[in-house]
Design a protein around this motif. Structure first.
Motif, PDB file in Angstrom:
ATOM      1  N   LYS A 147      36.975  48.740  19.176  1.00  0.00           N
ATOM      2  CA  LYS A 147      36.162  49.573  19.917  1.00  0.00           C
ATOM      3  C   LYS A 147      35.569  48.867  21.008  1.00  0.00           C
ATOM      4  CE  LYS A 147      34.902  52.533  16.109  1.00  0.00           C
ATOM      5  NZ  LYS A 147      33.801  53.148  15.295  1.00  0.00           N
ATOM      6  N   GLU A 148      35.416  47.581  21.077  1.00  0.00           N
ATOM      7  CA  GLU A 148      34.708  46.909  21.985  1.00  0.00           C
ATOM      8  C   GLU A 148      35.775  46.708  23.326  1.00  0.00           C
ATOM      9  OE1 GLU A 148      32.619  46.154  18.270  1.00  0.00           O
ATOM     10  OE2 GLU A 148      34.668  45.988  18.896  1.00  0.00           O
ATOM     11  N   GLN A 149      36.926  46.573  22.896  1.00  0.00           N
ATOM     12  CA  GLN A 149      37.887  46.496  24.066  1.00  0.00           C
ATOM     13  C   GLN A 149      38.147  47.775  24.751  1.00  0.00           C
ATOM     14  OE1 GLN A 149      40.952  44.876  21.424  1.00  0.00           O
ATOM     15  NE2 GLN A 149      41.129  42.868  22.478  1.00  0.00           N
ATOM     16  N   ILE A 150      38.216  48.686  23.995  1.00  0.00           N
ATOM     17  CA  ILE A 150      38.122  50.230  24.665  1.00  0.00           C
ATOM     18  C   ILE A 150      36.961  50.429  25.555  1.00  0.00           C
ATOM     19  CG2 ILE A 150      38.288  52.586  24.295  1.00  0.00           C
ATOM     20  CD1 ILE A 150      40.059  52.259  21.761  1.00  0.00           C
ATOM     21  N   GLN A 151      35.776  50.105  24.989  1.00  0.00           N
ATOM     22  CA  GLN A 151      34.857  50.295  25.910  1.00  0.00           C
ATOM     23  C   GLN A 151      34.466  49.456  27.020  1.00  0.00           C
ATOM     24  OE1 GLN A 151      32.348  52.846  24.790  1.00  0.00           O
ATOM     25  NE2 GLN A 151      31.957  52.565  26.906  1.00  0.00           N
ATOM     26  N   ALA A 152      35.019  48.169  27.076  1.00  0.00           N
ATOM     27  CA  ALA A 152      34.853  47.527  27.976  1.00  0.00           C
ATOM     28  C   ALA A 152      35.879  47.940  29.059  1.00  0.00           C
ATOM     29  CB  ALA A 152      35.454  46.165  27.821  1.00  0.00           C
ATOM     30  N   TYR A 153      37.212  48.633  28.704  1.00  0.00           N
ATOM     31  CA  TYR A 153      38.080  49.251  29.640  1.00  0.00           C
ATOM     32  C   TYR A 153      37.584  50.536  30.359  1.00  0.00           C
ATOM     33  CZ  TYR A 153      42.439  51.260  31.389  1.00  0.00           C
ATOM     34  OH  TYR A 153      43.228  51.886  32.519  1.00  0.00           O
ATOM     35  N   VAL A 154      36.807  51.217  29.526  1.00  0.00           N
ATOM     36  CA  VAL A 154      36.106  52.346  30.137  1.00  0.00           C
ATOM     37  C   VAL A 154      35.243  52.032  31.125  1.00  0.00           C
ATOM     38  CG1 VAL A 154      34.661  54.234  29.358  1.00  0.00           C
ATOM     39  CG2 VAL A 154      36.606  53.950  28.108  1.00  0.00           C
ATOM     40  N   ASP A 155      34.156  51.168  30.549  1.00  0.00           N
ATOM     41  CA  ASP A 155      33.282  50.661  31.636  1.00  0.00           C
ATOM     42  C   ASP A 155      33.694  50.182  32.863  1.00  0.00           C
ATOM     43  OD1 ASP A 155      31.338  51.456  29.895  1.00  0.00           O
ATOM     44  OD2 ASP A 155      31.075  49.465  28.927  1.00  0.00           O
ATOM     45  N   SER A 156      34.993  49.587  33.010  1.00  0.00           N
ATOM     46  CA  SER A 156      35.469  48.937  34.337  1.00  0.00           C
ATOM     47  C   SER A 156      35.636  50.061  35.411  1.00  0.00           C
ATOM     48  CB  SER A 156      37.056  48.479  33.935  1.00  0.00           C
ATOM     49  OG  SER A 156      37.890  49.184  33.485  1.00  0.00           O
ATOM     50  N   GLY A 157      35.778  51.517  34.851  1.00  0.00           N
ATOM     51  CA  GLY A 157      36.170  52.663  35.656  1.00  0.00           C
ATOM     52  C   GLY A 157      37.415  52.994  36.034  1.00  0.00           C
ATOM     53  N   ASP A 158      38.289  52.013  35.296  1.00  0.00           N
ATOM     54  CA  ASP A 158      39.848  52.362  35.651  1.00  0.00           C
ATOM     55  C   ASP A 158      40.353  53.653  35.252  1.00  0.00           C
ATOM     56  OD1 ASP A 158      42.290  51.195  36.997  1.00  0.00           O
ATOM     57  OD2 ASP A 158      42.940  51.289  34.675  1.00  0.00           O
ATOM     58  N   PRO A 159      39.933  53.900  33.883  1.00  0.00           N
ATOM     59  CA  PRO A 159      40.548  55.250  33.192  1.00  0.00           C
ATOM     60  C   PRO A 159      40.067  56.600  33.972  1.00  0.00           C
ATOM     61  CG  PRO A 159      39.515  53.799  31.841  1.00  0.00           C
ATOM     62  CD  PRO A 159      39.037  53.225  33.067  1.00  0.00           C
ATOM     63  N   LEU A 160      38.979  56.540  34.662  1.00  0.00           N
ATOM     64  CA  LEU A 160      38.521  57.845  35.045  1.00  0.00           C
ATOM     65  C   LEU A 160      39.068  58.710  35.976  1.00  0.00           C
ATOM     66  CD1 LEU A 160      34.571  56.685  35.137  1.00  0.00           C
ATOM     67  CD2 LEU A 160      35.881  57.568  33.176  1.00  0.00           C
ATOM     68  N   ASP A 161      40.053  58.341  36.619  1.00  0.00           N
ATOM     69  CA  ASP A 161      40.909  59.201  37.360  1.00  0.00           C
ATOM     70  C   ASP A 161      42.075  59.297  37.098  1.00  0.00           C
ATOM     71  OD1 ASP A 161      41.434  56.567  38.281  1.00  0.00           O
ATOM     72  OD2 ASP A 161      41.856  57.183  40.201  1.00  0.00           O
ATOM     73  N   ALA A 165      43.293  58.954  30.456  1.00  0.00           N
ATOM     74  CA  ALA A 165      42.268  57.791  30.422  1.00  0.00           C
ATOM     75  C   ALA A 165      42.898  56.427  30.506  1.00  0.00           C
ATOM     76  CB  ALA A 165      41.364  57.970  29.096  1.00  0.00           C
ATOM     77  N   TYR A 166      44.085  56.281  31.119  1.00  0.00           N
ATOM     78  CA  TYR A 166      44.601  54.968  31.215  1.00  0.00           C
ATOM     79  C   TYR A 166      45.555  54.822  32.270  1.00  0.00           C
ATOM     80  CZ  TYR A 166      49.300  55.959  29.058  1.00  0.00           C
ATOM     81  OH  TYR A 166      50.168  56.427  28.793  1.00  0.00           O
ATOM     82  N   GLY A 167      45.485  53.684  32.902  1.00  0.00           N
ATOM     83  CA  GLY A 167      46.570  53.479  34.145  1.00  0.00           C
ATOM     84  C   GLY A 167      47.507  52.210  33.722  1.00  0.00           C
ATOM     85  N   ILE A 168      48.456  52.686  33.724  1.00  0.00           N
ATOM     86  CA  ILE A 168      49.699  51.462  33.300  1.00  0.00           C
ATOM     87  C   ILE A 168      49.991  50.576  34.513  1.00  0.00           C
ATOM     88  CG2 ILE A 168      51.722  52.611  33.849  1.00  0.00           C
ATOM     89  CD1 ILE A 168      52.977  51.637  31.467  1.00  0.00           C
ATOM     90  N   GLY A 169      49.733  51.010  35.825  1.00  0.00           N
ATOM     91  CA  GLY A 169      50.202  50.244  36.766  1.00  0.00           C
ATOM     92  C   GLY A 169      49.111  49.061  37.044  1.00  0.00           C
TER      93      GLY A 169
END
Length: 210
Positions: A147-161, A165-169
């Protein structure tokens, strides 16, 4: 792969009906001098109105292509070709688009966590006299994350567009993906092999893609 029709493409006004920097990067890699023109098409189609997810993403991509084509015609800037695409993620029978906020992004990633899912990218090639539609799919495995890893990724802003909710690139998003089955670029939002094959066919250079 586009070399046999390069002379034709260089004489055409090609529009990419997208505001996505990822899709712009991909067409640039192909050497296409495409003009970026984001569509104002309201992406509000209901997946329940379509028999398959492929039909849904193609219809959304076609809405984008039609809007841009007609707008440019009215402005006296008639394009020779409009390329449009739409990407969605499906976990079994649930379709996931771009999250509306961090909370929805977190929810999506928790659902994908440790599971295989399918990425659909529908593409439209709209010319003056004909339109080509196709969809490519790629299976993606989202690795096990805390959950901590997912939350940190979400907080990075990368998933939002990004769909699902993720960018493989990106290195941030790609680090969560241990394996895929299919075209990597389908997940990025524009399947390059199929796009090149269809462009060749579109301009009369036949390939084995038929």
């Amino acid at each position: 792969m586009l070399q046999p029709i390069r002379h034709i493409l260089e004489s055409k006004t090609i529009i990419l009906a997208s505001g996505s920097p990822r899709r712009k990067e991909l067409v640039n890699r192909l050497g296409l001098n495409a003009i970026l023109c984001p569509s104002t098409f309201e992406e509000d189609l209901d997946p329940k109105d379509f028999n398959t997810f492929s039909e849904f993403v193609e219809a959304t991509a076609e809405g984008k292509a039609d809007e841009v084509f007609k707008r440019l015609e009215l402005e006296g800037k008639s394009p020779d070709l409009v390329i449009a695409a739409d990407t969605m993620v499906a976990l079994e029978d649930k379709l996931m688009g771009k999250p509306k906020d961090k909370a929805e992004a977190t929810q999506m990633l928790n659902e994908l966590n440790g599971k295989w899912h399918t990425c659909y990218t529908g593409v439209i090639l709209k010319g003056v006299e004909k339109t080509v539609r196709f969809t490519e799919t790629t299976k993606v495995h989202w690795g096990h994350a805390t959950k901590e890893q997912i939350q940190a990724y979400v907080d990075s802003g990368d998933p939002l567009d990004k769909a699902g909710a993720y960018g493989i690139g990106s290195s941030l998003g790609g680090a969560f993906i241990p394996k895929i089955e299919g075209d990597f670029y389908t997940v990025m939002g524009l399947p390059l092999y199929r796009l090149c094959s269809e462009l060749c066919n579109f301009y009369g250079y036949k390939t084995d893609q038929e």
